[in-house]
Scaffold this motif. Structure first.
Motif, short mmCIF file in Angstrom:
data_model
loop_
_atom_site.label_atom_id
_atom_site.label_comp_id
_atom_site.label_asym_id
_atom_site.label_seq_id
_atom_site.Cartn_x
_atom_site.Cartn_y
_atom_site.Cartn_z
N PHE A 83 -7.12 -1.66 -2.31
CA PHE A 83 -6.87 -3.10 -2.17
C PHE A 83 -8.05 -3.83 -1.55
O PHE A 83 -8.86 -3.25 -0.83
CB PHE A 83 -5.64 -3.33 -1.28
N ALA A 132 0.83 -1.20 0.00
CA ALA A 132 0.00 0.00 0.00
C ALA A 132 0.86 1.25 0.00
O ALA A 132 0.57 2.23 -0.68
CB ALA A 132 -0.93 -0.01 1.22
N SER A 133 1.93 1.21 0.76
CA SER A 133 2.81 2.35 0.84
C SER A 133 3.54 2.58 -0.50
O SER A 133 3.64 3.71 -0.99
CB SER A 133 3.82 2.13 1.97
N ARG A 134 4.00 1.48 -1.10
CA ARG A 134 4.64 1.61 -2.41
C ARG A 134 3.64 2.12 -3.45
O ARG A 134 3.97 2.90 -4.32
CB ARG A 134 5.20 0.25 -2.89
N ALA A 135 2.38 1.65 -3.34
CA ALA A 135 1.37 2.06 -4.31
C ALA A 135 1.08 3.56 -4.22
O ALA A 135 0.69 4.19 -5.20
CB ALA A 135 0.08 1.26 -4.11
N LEU A 136 1.26 4.14 -3.03
CA LEU A 136 1.07 5.58 -2.89
C LEU A 136 2.20 6.37 -3.53
O LEU A 136 2.07 7.56 -3.79
CB LEU A 136 0.99 5.96 -1.40
N GLY A 137 3.32 5.69 -3.77
CA GLY A 137 4.46 6.36 -4.40
C GLY A 137 5.65 6.51 -3.49
O GLY A 137 6.61 7.20 -3.83
N PHE A 138 5.61 5.87 -2.31
CA PHE A 138 6.78 5.93 -1.43
C PHE A 138 7.84 4.94 -1.91
O PHE A 138 7.52 3.86 -2.39
CB PHE A 138 6.39 5.56 0.01
N ASP A 155 8.29 5.00 -8.60
CA ASP A 155 7.63 5.69 -7.49
C ASP A 155 6.82 6.87 -8.01
O ASP A 155 5.72 7.15 -7.52
CB ASP A 155 8.67 6.18 -6.47
#
Lengths: 254, 245
Positions: B88, A135-141, B78
Motif C-alpha cells: 500500500f 492490510a490485514s484483509r489483503a493478507l487473507g485474514f 480470504d
C-alpha cells in the motif's frame, strides 16, 4: 485559636482515626477492592462486547448497544444502584436464599461501568486507521480475525488511559453501594468511616477513609499519566538513516 | 527466489459504483504469468480501486476475475487474497507488532506454521529486503523506505502468485524512492507477476511489460511501454503524458 482547635478536632482527631483503622483495613479496604475489581472486570468484558456490537454491521446489534449505553450512562449511579439493589433484592432472595445485597451492588456497578467502558473501547477501535483493516484483509485474514489480531489490540492500547480513569471512578462509585444496606462484614471504606463518624460525632474517621481512597486512586492517576506519555512519545529511538537503501534488492537477484 | 509457476491474472468487464459514482466502467486487464503490468492515469481515475476489486477487497458489481484461467469470484475471498500480495501507499504495517511479527503473523495464523518455521521464513524474507537486522524493532522506528520494504517482505512471505503495488512510493521522501523501486524491479526480473499502480513513469517505462492508461474508470489505452510512451494514440493519453513528463 478556638476555631482552629475545633477544626483540628473535627477533622484530625488522631485517636478517632486510630480507632477506625483496623476496621478500614480488614473490612473496608477488601470490600472496596472487591466491589471495584469485580465490577471493573465484568464491566470490561461486557464493555468490549458492547463496543463490538456498537460497530457491528448488524443494525440490531448496534441498536441494542446504543440503547444499553444511553440508559446506563445517562442515569445517576445512585439511581441504578437503588433500582437494582432494592428491586432485584427480593427476587435474588427467592432464587438463591441469599439476603446479601453485595452481588447486586457489583451488578449495578458493572452495568454502569460497562456502558462507559463500551464507549471508550468503541472510540478506540474506531480511531484505528482503515488501512490497518485493509492490510490485514489483503493478507487473507477474515474480518473477525483482522479485528481480533490487528484492529482491537491497537484500539484498546490507545484508550488505556481512559480505561484506567474509569477504574478510578469505579473505586469511588463503589461507595454508593452503601445505599442498598450492607451488613457489618460487607461494609466498604466509606461505610466503615461513616459509621464511625456517626458513632463518635467526629468526622476524622471519614477523613481516614478518604485517605484510603487517595492511596488507591492517586497511584492510578499517575499510572494514567505514565501510560499516556508513553503512548504519545513512545520509547525514544531515533530512526536510522536509510543507509541500506542503496544496496537493497541485491539479494533478490540471486 | 523461488520461481512462481502460476499467476496469470485477468479482469473482464469489471464494473463498480459507489452510489451514483460509477468508478469502474467495464475494465479489462490481462497480466501474463511472470510479467509486470503497470497502471497509470490521473488521480481519481480508478486505478487503486481496480486493484482492490481484483483481489476482492471490494466486490465488483459486474464482470469476472480469473486467476490461471479460472474464475475466482465464487471462491472464498480470504483464500484468494492469500494468493495475491498487496503493498500500500501508506505501508499499513501493524504498529503494535515488531517487524518480525508483521512478517510472520500470517505465516503462523494462516499458513499454520510453527513459531520457529515462521520466524525462519520471515527472517529470510527480511534478509531479501535488507532489513533482517531490524527484525525486533517496531515499524514506527523505521524510515518510510524501510517500512515499505518490510511491507513488501510481509506480502512476499505468503509466497503470492501475484503482487499488487498501490502507489508504493508515493508517500516516500524522494531519496527513499529509489531503494523501493529497485526492489520492485528485482522482483519483476525474478519472474514475479505484478500489477503496479504508479506515478513513476520511469519505472513504468523501464520495468513493465505492458502499460495500461486509465482515465474516468475506463482503460483508454494499453500496450507495451514503447507504444504508450512514444506513440500515444488518444488525446487523453497525450495530454496526461505531457502533464507528467
Amino acid at each position: 485559636m478556638d476555631a482552629l482547635e475545633q477544626l483540628g478536632k473535627t477533622f484530625f482527631d488522631w485517636e478517632a482515626m486510630a480507632a477506625v483503622l483496623p476496621d478500614l483495613l480488614t473490612v473496608g479496604l477488601p470490600n472496596t477492592l472487591m466491589l471495584a475489581l469485580a465490577s471493573g472486570i465484568i464491566g470490561t468484558v461486557v464493555g468490549m462486547l458492547l463496543a463490538i456490537m456498537g460497530i457491528s454491521r448488524n443494525r440490531v446489534f448496534r441498536w441494542i448497544a446504543r440503547i444499553y449505553t444511553d440508559i446506563f450512562r445517562g442515569l445517576p449511579a445512585v439511581v441504578i444502584i437503588l433500582l437494582i439493589g432494592l428491586g432485584l433484592g427480593p427476587i435474588l432472595r427467592q432464587i438463591t436464599g441469599s439476603t446479601s445485597p453485595y452481588p447486586l451492588g457489583i451488578l449495578a456497578l458493572s452495568l454502569i461501568a460497562s456502558a462507559y467502558i463500551g464507549e471508550i473501547f468503541r472510540s478506540g477501535i474506531q480511531s484505528v486507521e482503515k488501512g490497518q483493516l485493509e492490510a490485514s484483509r489483503a493478507l487473507g485474514f477474515s474480518y473477525s480475525a483482522s479485528m481480533q489480531l490487528v484492529v482491537v489490540p491497537q484500539g484498546v492500547r490507545r484508550v488505556l488511559p481512559a480505561l484506567v480513569n474509569q477504574f478510578i471512578s469505579l473505586i469511588k462509585e463503589s461507595s454508593l453501594v452503601y445505599f442498598i444496606g450492607l451488613v457489618a462484614s460487607e461494609r466498604e471504606l466509606f461505610r466503615v468511616g461513616n459509621d464511625a463518624a456517626s458513632n463518635t460525632g467526629n468526622l476524622s474517621p471519614l477523613i481516614a477513609a478518604g485517605l484510603f481512597y487517595l492511596c488507591l486512586t492517586i497511584p492510578l492517576t499517575h499510572l494514567v499519566n505514565f501510560i499516556d506519555n508513553r503512548l504519545r512519545v513512545g520509547k525514544k529511538q531515533k530512526p536510522e538513516p536509510d543507509e541500506l537503501a542503496a544496496r537493497i534488492g541485491e539479494g533478490a537477484k540471486a | 527466489m523461488t520461481t512462481i509457476e502460476s499467476g496469470t491474472l485477468t479482469g473482464r468487464n469489471l464494473h463498480l459504483s459507489f452510489g451514483t459514482n460509477h468508478v469502474l466502467r467495464g475494465i479489462d486487464l490481462h497480466v501474463d504469468q511472470g510479467t509486470t503490468a503497470s497502471v497509470i492515469g490521473p488521480s481519481g481515475s480508478g486505478k487503486s480501486t481496480l486493484l482492490r476489486v481484483l483481489n476482492r477487497l471490494i466486490e465488483p458489481d459486474q464482470g469476472d476475475i480469473l486467476l490461471d484461467g479460472r474464475s475466482v469470484l465464487k471462491d472464498n475471498p480470504d483464500e484468494l487474497r492469500r494468493r495475491i500480495g498487496m503493498v500500500f501507499q501508506q505501508f499499513n504495517l501493524f504498529p503494535h507488532k515488531t517487524v518480525l511479527d508483521n512478517v510472520s503473523l500470517a505465516l503462523r495464523k494462516l499458513r499454520k506454521m510453527s513459531a520457529d518455521e515462521a520466524r525462519e521464513k520471515a527472517l529470510a524474507q527480511l534478509d531479501l529486503v535488507g532489513l533482517k537486522h531490524k527484525a525486533d524493532v517496531r515499524p514506527g522506528n523505521l524510515s518510510g523506505g524501510q517500512q515499505q520494504r518490510v511491507a513488501i517482505a510481509r506480502a512476499l512471505a505468503m509466497d503470492p502468485e501475484v503482487m499488487f503495488f498501490d502507489e508504493a512510493t508515493s508517500a516516500l521522501d524522494p531519496e527513499l524512492v529509489k531503494g523501493v523501486l529497485a526492489l520492485m524491479a528485482d522482483l519483476a526480473s525474478a519472474g514475479m507477476t505484478m500489477v503496479v499502480v504508479t506515478h513513476e513513469m520511469g519505472f513504468s517505462r523501464n520495468v513493465s511489460d505492458t502499460v495500461t492508461f486509465m482515465d474516468g474508470g475506463v482503460v483508454v489505452e494499453t500496450g507495451p511501454p514503447a507504444a504508450i510512451f512514444d506513440d500515444p494514440r488518444t488525446p487523453r493519453l497525450k495530454s496526461f503524458l505531457s502533464d507528467v513528463l
